[in-house]
Design an enzyme around this catalytic site. Sequence first.
Site, mmCIF file in Angstrom:
data_model
loop_
_atom_site.group_PDB
_atom_site.id
_atom_site.type_symbol
_atom_site.label_atom_id
_atom_site.label_comp_id
_atom_site.label_asym_id
_atom_site.label_seq_id
_atom_site.Cartn_x
_atom_site.Cartn_y
_atom_site.Cartn_z
ATOM 1 N N ALA A 113 59.723 75.386 -41.792
ATOM 2 C CA ALA A 113 61.123 75.555 -41.401
ATOM 3 C C ALA A 113 61.446 76.769 -40.540
ATOM 4 O O ALA A 113 62.445 76.767 -39.831
ATOM 5 C CB ALA A 113 62.003 75.583 -42.641
ATOM 6 N N ALA A 114 60.628 77.836 -40.584
ATOM 7 C CA ALA A 114 61.008 79.061 -39.846
ATOM 8 C C ALA A 114 60.874 78.836 -38.344
ATOM 9 O O ALA A 114 59.964 78.134 -37.926
ATOM 10 C CB ALA A 114 60.112 80.220 -40.275
ATOM 11 N N PRO A 115 61.774 79.400 -37.539
ATOM 12 C CA PRO A 115 62.857 80.315 -37.912
ATOM 13 C C PRO A 115 64.139 79.639 -38.417
ATOM 14 O O PRO A 115 65.068 80.343 -38.774
ATOM 15 C CB PRO A 115 63.118 81.061 -36.603
ATOM 16 C CG PRO A 115 62.719 80.107 -35.520
ATOM 17 C CD PRO A 115 61.595 79.281 -36.075
ATOM 18 N N CYS A 232 55.927 70.144 -30.904
ATOM 19 C CA CYS A 232 56.295 70.490 -29.524
ATOM 20 C C CYS A 232 55.023 70.489 -28.679
ATOM 21 O O CYS A 232 54.815 71.344 -27.842
ATOM 22 C CB CYS A 232 57.062 71.805 -29.448
ATOM 23 S SG CYS A 232 56.147 73.206 -30.091
HETATM 24 N N1 SAM Z 1 61.084 73.892 -37.743
HETATM 25 C C1 SAM Z 1 61.171 75.205 -37.140
HETATM 26 C C2 SAM Z 1 62.473 75.290 -36.370
HETATM 27 O O1 SAM Z 1 63.004 74.264 -35.974
HETATM 28 O O2 SAM Z 1 62.986 76.427 -36.203
HETATM 29 C C3 SAM Z 1 59.961 75.512 -36.289
HETATM 30 C C4 SAM Z 1 58.676 75.339 -37.029
HETATM 31 S S1 SAM Z 1 57.227 75.777 -36.167
HETATM 32 C C5 SAM Z 1 57.017 74.476 -35.069
HETATM 33 C C6 SAM Z 1 55.996 75.480 -37.383
HETATM 34 C C7 SAM Z 1 56.039 76.355 -38.616
HETATM 35 O O3 SAM Z 1 54.954 75.989 -39.458
HETATM 36 C C8 SAM Z 1 55.895 77.839 -38.335
HETATM 37 O O4 SAM Z 1 56.970 78.533 -38.893
HETATM 38 C C9 SAM Z 1 54.596 78.225 -39.027
HETATM 39 O O5 SAM Z 1 54.644 79.492 -39.608
HETATM 40 C C10 SAM Z 1 54.446 77.146 -40.086
HETATM 41 N N2 SAM Z 1 53.038 76.923 -40.489
HETATM 42 C C11 SAM Z 1 51.917 77.472 -39.964
HETATM 43 N N3 SAM Z 1 50.840 77.037 -40.633
HETATM 44 C C12 SAM Z 1 51.260 76.226 -41.603
HETATM 45 C C13 SAM Z 1 50.617 75.496 -42.642
HETATM 46 N N4 SAM Z 1 49.302 75.522 -42.784
HETATM 47 N N5 SAM Z 1 51.400 74.777 -43.461
HETATM 48 C C14 SAM Z 1 52.739 74.741 -43.304
HETATM 49 N N6 SAM Z 1 53.390 75.402 -42.355
HETATM 50 C C15 SAM Z 1 52.674 76.134 -41.515
#
Ligand code: SAM
Length: 453
Positions: A113-115, A232
């Site tokens: 979910a971040a950010p 993305c």
């Molecule tokens: N959904 C967010 C938004 O709309 O603002 C963007 C999310 S970004 C594409 C993917 C996220 O997955 C990042 O925040 C990252 O830290 C997290 N991430 C990285 N490795 C991961 C893992 N093994 N399992 C789950 N989440 C992970």
Amino acid sequence: MALPLPEALLSSLQNTKGFDRNGFIKVHEETSGITSVRYNPDKLLLYKNALPEDKVGWNPYGFYLSERPSFTFDPLFHAGFYYVQEAGSQFIWEALSQTSDRNEKVKVLDLCAAPGGKSTLLSSYFSNGLIIANEVIKSRANILVENITKWGTDNVVVTNNDPQHFSSLKNYFDIVLIDAPCSGSGLFRKDNDAITEWSEDNVKLCSLRQQRILADVYPSIRQNGLLIYSTCSYSPQEDEEILDWLTDNFSLENIPLETREEWGITQVESSKNKAVGYKFYPDKTRSEGFFISVFRKKDGEVFYENNAKKLAVPNRNEIAEIYNWIEIQQPVQIFKHNNSFIALNENWLDEIPLLQQNLYLKKAGVTIGEIKNKGLVPAHDLAVSTIFAKVLPRVELDKAQSLQYLKRKDFELNDSLKGFVLASFEGINLGWMKLLPNRINNYYPNEWRILKD
Ligand code: SAM
């Protein structure tokens, strides 16, 4: 200057539907990305000025900006009045409107979910729902808390867990969104680092990680619940091939969506199982790169039993004090955590202990504040929330005063109000001030203050 695109990426897309090599290269060479924002529906009601005119076709609250302003120096950015979000990501709204009823009381997990772009969208879309916004990386979970707090809705719980931890919540969620970590080619136009960091090996690594995340979280979706997968990235290994992997390994029905021709979104199909997804190529649609596909889960159960204990709730006197500060007709329930009172969208109070048993909760609902001898000491959450009482004293600051306030620096105020007062800009709350006879105490959170001059 735009860097050349990786040849390995271009070749891997050669047979992908809708991919036009020349147009794709040209749009990366000649343009540097589009800026779009999504407004906060609950805060729009309080706003008095005009919005931009250039609308995102697939989101009623989405707008394109003609240029990228310095968001840091716009007080409304800090007030959660809008969220800066790629137009493609805003398509989640359209995907939901075709597959789910907005008024339903659904439990939604935003796993990566971040950010917080998609979590804030989900919390506005399902105003009767409960959104679990999860982020596995601790530092990013803090940014998620900040953005969710500023958005101000009362229906979000922020957790900081690994996808595996959700396996104990079997059949729990009505909707799970996996906006997966990916190789990021969709951001090439805006971010040269994404180009230099891109590699075929990383695409492979991301694809395997995406499968692991999906497998970990699948049991937590209830029967007939929705799984929304997005990236993305343009790479088939992270998009179409994941759709084949999903339909090979799980009991999932793929749901086609309708798109308008003028949106320029390409419907693609996985080669083996013909599952459809939607690709946003920047030479065809007004967005950075994005991919989305929606499924309905066919196995599992529909029922989840909640035997968790109940939460502590305020007593009658405390309730009387709290309702001086929150809107009386707001459909919330209130609970006590340590010394703070927290408001949560009604119907969801019993979920909190259950979530606490299974996950690490960083935040739930809107913190109202603590009750001390002289009454409530309000939390920042309340000021920027959508539930604060509209009758509370408020001072309208101009832009220069607002920026000083947000930097926690001194500014002059000609006002006779006393005590806790809301600082607002163009009708939207920025935070609390305490007005004393000869000074202003600034209650804006120190860790979120503007550091740039
Ligand atoms: N959904 C967010 C938004 O709309 O603002 C963007 C999310 S970004 C594409 C993917 C996220 O997955 C990042 O925040 C990252 O830290 C997290 N991430 C990285 N490795 C991961 C893992 N093994 N399992 C789950 N989440 C992970």
